[in-house]
Design a protein around this motif. Structure first.
Motif, PDB file in Angstrom:
ATOM      1  N   TYR A 160       1.031  -1.484   0.253  1.00 12.27           N
ATOM      2  CA  TYR A 160      -0.639   0.015   0.258  1.00 12.27           C
ATOM      3  C   TYR A 160       0.813   1.628   0.214  1.00 12.27           C
ATOM      4  CZ  TYR A 160      -4.687   1.515   0.859  1.00 12.27           C
ATOM      5  OH  TYR A 160      -6.347   1.952   0.425  1.00 12.27           O
ATOM      6  N   VAL A 161       0.511   1.851  -0.552  1.00 13.57           N
ATOM      7  CA  VAL A 161       0.670   3.453  -0.562  1.00 13.57           C
ATOM      8  C   VAL A 161       1.333   3.829   0.598  1.00 13.57           C
ATOM      9  CG1 VAL A 161       1.370   5.565  -1.890  1.00 13.57           C
ATOM     10  CG2 VAL A 161       0.544   3.857  -3.238  1.00 13.57           C
ATOM     11  N   PRO A 162       1.926   4.601   1.216  1.00 14.23           N
ATOM     12  CA  PRO A 162       2.010   4.587   3.207  1.00 14.23           C
ATOM     13  C   PRO A 162       1.595   6.207   3.357  1.00 14.23           C
ATOM     14  CG  PRO A 162       4.369   4.871   1.602  1.00 14.23           C
ATOM     15  CD  PRO A 162       3.269   4.179   0.497  1.00 14.23           C
ATOM     16  N   ALA A 163       1.026   6.818   3.962  1.00 24.12           N
ATOM     17  CA  ALA A 163      -0.107   7.793   3.900  1.00 24.12           C
ATOM     18  C   ALA A 163       0.908   9.027   4.191  1.00 24.12           C
ATOM     19  CB  ALA A 163      -0.381   8.046   4.968  1.00 24.12           C
ATOM     20  N   PRO A 164       0.632   9.823   2.980  1.00 23.55           N
ATOM     21  CA  PRO A 164       1.905  10.518   2.789  1.00 23.55           C
ATOM     22  C   PRO A 164       1.794  11.440   3.660  1.00 23.55           C
ATOM     23  CG  PRO A 164       0.222  11.092   1.155  1.00 23.55           C
ATOM     24  CD  PRO A 164       0.443   9.851   1.719  1.00 23.55           C
ATOM     25  N   ALA A 165       2.863  12.687   4.218  1.00 24.79           N
ATOM     26  CA  ALA A 165       2.874  13.551   4.963  1.00 24.79           C
ATOM     27  C   ALA A 165       2.090  14.727   4.048  1.00 24.79           C
ATOM     28  CB  ALA A 165       4.095  14.262   5.809  1.00 24.79           C
ATOM     29  N   SER A 166       2.083  15.235   3.272  1.00 27.13           N
ATOM     30  CA  SER A 166       1.890  16.651   2.146  1.00 27.13           C
ATOM     31  C   SER A 166       1.024  16.272   1.981  1.00 27.13           C
ATOM     32  CB  SER A 166       3.699  17.429   2.116  1.00 27.13           C
ATOM     33  OG  SER A 166       3.942  15.902   0.748  1.00 27.13           O
ATOM     34  N   GLY A 167       0.946  15.649   0.936  1.00 22.12           N
ATOM     35  CA  GLY A 167      -0.616  15.252   0.298  1.00 22.12           C
ATOM     36  C   GLY A 167      -0.268  14.093  -1.480  1.00 22.12           C
ATOM     37  N   GLN A 168      -0.507  14.221  -2.306  1.00 20.97           N
ATOM     38  CA  GLN A 168      -0.798  13.118  -3.453  1.00 20.97           C
ATOM     39  C   GLN A 168      -1.529  13.635  -4.521  1.00 20.97           C
ATOM     40  OE1 GLN A 168      -3.183  11.508  -4.884  1.00 20.97           O
ATOM     41  NE2 GLN A 168      -4.904  11.405  -2.442  1.00 20.97           N
TER      42      GLN A 168
END
Length: 448
Positions: A160-168
């Protein structure tokens, strides 16, 4: 009423022929051996007549346009109002131990046994000569799902794509779904295989960056299709532009200067560049440049989403986004036929415009325009639809978001890869979720 005892009828027919022969022994009466169905039709279903095709080689009768879902409550007692033959028709009633019965068009019939059933319902067509008989199979096609409904699935996502800190930001690139974050990119296959089957889940592969700008504005990322393949472009907070041909290796594009606010991949080979002072288009060769203009104010310069369509056989592009000084209460789409000259589709009728949304996403899908979004930041809870791009209404039934999607509070990005719509949630440390939706009528039997 169905008439039984075919032997009695046949005997009466024989006697009548014999009498005619005795009255004039010089005349020879030769009855037709035609045992084919010339026309077939049933009564209306929800007020509509459905055309039936007769395949004389396989002796099958079927409807090309499927009956709507729920029509089984109508065809359980319906008239076959057209059944044209030269002789007569018999059918077998499973409850009748005496065998075949003469078919009478005045009787209503239960056709549910013919619905989506390869066995179908059998009818025998008897020629006037009483000898030739052909058996036909009636097959009725009916939608198993409402064709106008939007169906959503939460995708299982190994790696799974890890939860990004800033956005995506999600985009289509080289026939794959890519999700770009500030730290790395993640891609997954979404194209059908050789059997026209789409992946049932997402198997993500991580792609490390080389020279990706640490001040990149992820929302500005676009994919430009050109003669030499596809290329990615992104704008930084310093108003410079970077590009990549593989998603991993990035280089600064000095030819754009340091005054770029946003980019639009408007048409193949054409990149629309919005600066602080004007707009122009450039081709991927880095040389061609053509000035553009806006016919109005408050042109979007942030979070721009675009969609391509045709109007009067003319390619067009429509965009929505955020303008830095927009005080309007509407989400106003802008359109262009060349990427240079842009016109707003303003609407002065207060009750038929799309309200101002925090992060609107526009798409042309299933022959309609749609804008996804919410009045709240980092929410997705409404869809607005239009047939002309000017008059908009909020969808109330069928074409809706899954209720679990509307409860997510997180940045989102949306990608359309017909027949699918992909919604990717994630950013600001929130848990990621990937949803895939489709409109039933756009799905072929093979894809489903």
């Amino acid at each position: 009423m169905r008439i039984k005892f075919l032997a009695i009828i046949a005997s009466f027919l024989f006697v009548s022929i014999a009498i005619s022969s005795c009255l004039d022994s010089d005349d020879t009466v030769e009855l037709s051996s035609d045992a084919t169905v010339h026309a077939f039709g049933i009564d209306t279903v929800y007020g509509k007549y459905y055309k039936f095709t007769i395949d004389q080689l396989s002796r099958e009768i079927y409807n090309q346009d499927s009956l709507p879902i729920g029509a089984d409550t109508i065809i359980d007692r319906i008239l076959i109002d057209t059944f044209t033959v030269s002789g007569w028709i018999t059918s077998r009633d499973e409850m009748n131990i005496n065998g075949d019965t003469i078919f009478n068009k005045a009787d209503s019939v239960d056709l549910r046994k013919a619905v989506n059933n390869e066995t179908g319902m059998k009818f025998k067509v008897h020629a006037p000569d009483g000898v030739t008989v052909n058996e036909y199979t009636l097959k009725i096609r009916m939608h198993k799902q409402d064709p106008d409904s939007l169906v959503w699935n939460l995708m299982s996502s190994p790696l799974y794509v890890p939860a990004p800190a800033s956005g995506q930001k999600a985009v289509l690139f080289n026939n794959e779904l890519w999700v770009f974050t500030q730290d790395a990119a993640y891609k997954t296959a979404i194209q059908p295989d050789e059997n026209n089957k789409y992946p049932s889940d997402c198997n993500w592969t991580k792609e490390a960056y080389t020279s990706f700008p640490n001040n990149a504005q992820l929302s500005s990322l676009v994919t430009l299709s050109g003669d030499n393949g596809q290329k990615l472009y992104i704008v930084t907070t310093a108003n410079t532009v970077y590009s990549s041909s593989n998603g991993s290796d990035w280089n600064e594009e000095n030819r754009f200067g340091s005054d770029v606010q946003a980019l639009i991949a408007s048409f193949p080979n054409i990149l629309t560049v919005i600066t602080n002072n004007d707009v122009y288009t450039t081709k991927d060769d880095g040389v061609t440049k053509e000035s553009g203009e806006f016919s109005g104010t408050n042109f979007p310069t942030e979070n721009i989403y675009s969609t391509n369509f045709e109007s009067n056989y003319q390619p067009q592009v429509m965009i929505v986004g955020k303008s830095g000084n927009d005080q309007s209460e509407q989400t106003v789409p802008w359109v262009s036929s060349n990427g240079s000259y842009w016109v707003p589709l303003n609407n002065t009728a207060y009750n038929v415009y799309c309200p101002k949304l925090a992060n609107p996403v526009v798409m042309y899908y299933g022959e309609n325009y749609y804008i996804f979004g919410s009045k709240e930041e980092n929410k997705l809870d409404a869809i607005y639809t239009s047939v002309d791009g000017i008059s908009w209404r909020k969808t109330q039934r069928k074409f809706l978001l899954d209720k679990d999607m509307t409860e997510i509070t997180a940045p989102y990005s949306i990608v359309v890869n017909a027949p699918y719509i992909w919604v990717i949630f994630g950013g600001n440390g929130s848990t990621n979720a990937v949803w895939r939706g489709h409109l039933n009528k756009l799905m072929s039997a093979e894809v489903q």
